[in-house]
Design a protein around this motif. Sequence first.
Motif, PDB file in Angstrom:
ATOM      1  N   UNK A 179       0.822  -1.214   0.000  1.00  0.00           N
ATOM      2  CA  UNK A 179       0.000   0.000   0.000  1.00  0.00           C
ATOM      3  C   UNK A 179       0.858   1.267   0.000  1.00  0.00           C
ATOM      4  N   UNK A 180       1.985   1.246   0.720  1.00  0.00           N
ATOM      5  CA  UNK A 180       2.860   2.412   0.763  1.00  0.00           C
ATOM      6  C   UNK A 180       3.436   2.728  -0.607  1.00  0.00           C
ATOM      7  N   UNK A 181       3.878   1.696  -1.307  1.00  0.00           N
ATOM      8  CA  UNK A 181       4.421   1.907  -2.639  1.00  0.00           C
ATOM      9  C   UNK A 181       3.341   2.397  -3.600  1.00  0.00           C
ATOM     10  N   UNK A 182       2.117   1.945  -3.409  1.00  0.00           N
ATOM     11  CA  UNK A 182       1.001   2.416  -4.236  1.00  0.00           C
ATOM     12  C   UNK A 182       0.784   3.915  -4.043  1.00  0.00           C
ATOM     13  N   UNK A 183       0.860   4.374  -2.787  1.00  0.00           N
ATOM     14  CA  UNK A 183       0.659   5.807  -2.508  1.00  0.00           C
ATOM     15  C   UNK A 183       1.761   6.642  -3.164  1.00  0.00           C
TER      16      UNK A 183
END
Length: 306
Positions: A179-183
Amino acid sequence: MTSRTGRAILGVLAIVTVGAGAGPALAQDGSAEARLRKVEAEVRALQRTVFPGPEGRFFQPEISGSSQGQTTAAMPSTTAVTDILARLDALETQIQSLTAQTENNTNALSQLETRLSALEVTGGTTSGQGGGPTASQDNLSAMTGGASSAQTAQPPAAGPTAARLAAVQEIAKPQTDDAGDDEYSYGFRLWDAGFYPEAQQQLTLFVEKYPDHWRTTYGRNLLGRAYLDAGKPAEAAPWFLKNYQADKQAARAPDSLLYLAEAMIASKDTSRACIALAEFADTYPAIAAGRLSDQYEGNRRKVSCN
């Protein structure tokens, strides 16, 4: 204030009273005269307050003893009642004038207070950079003042147009197991498409929500670039400095230090630009001669450093 009709009735009563007995009439005239003089004195005092003259002097009151004397002399045949009515007319005129002037002064003061309040709010709109880095103990400690200097207040930005909103919505947000990389990736896509305000908002959300993510060094560096590319070097500089100071061995720490020099050049702060360039050459000599050599040399040509 008694109406003119009422005063006329009082006048008739006074005449009747005079006819009935001279002694009581004289006593009433004396009492009315004393009351009139008291009212006239109060009006003159109020007149001096509302109509002050220059240099501490005052205009002569329009009601004065001499004018009363002239009125009496010009009207030798008037009775005591008609003289009282004339003087009451003069008092009414003066009170109306004073009332009007007082209302004007009140309105002017109200408008002045409104303008001062607006100036206080406006004057207050210089803002520092929130979330900026603390000064380090090395030669970049001098950067803090210039990098996060206050900015003049900017007018409120107009809301995005429907066409811009539609264009932003066309940029898809990745959906993976990280999720962090998606943001971060979504912020990168916004920046790459030239939507700098949207990228700033998205990347700020990322670095605040994922301070320990492996992409955070990329996020802070790109956030600074989103401000720099939008023509806001003073807002970009704190993010570059913070990213370098957070971890000098991080993947984008050298990039941030070099972009910090660019932000200082854009701010026409040659001395701090030279500090950043010298720090970059000392800390990352291999990168200065390799991956970022073109950017480093290009920045050096823009300033004259000792």
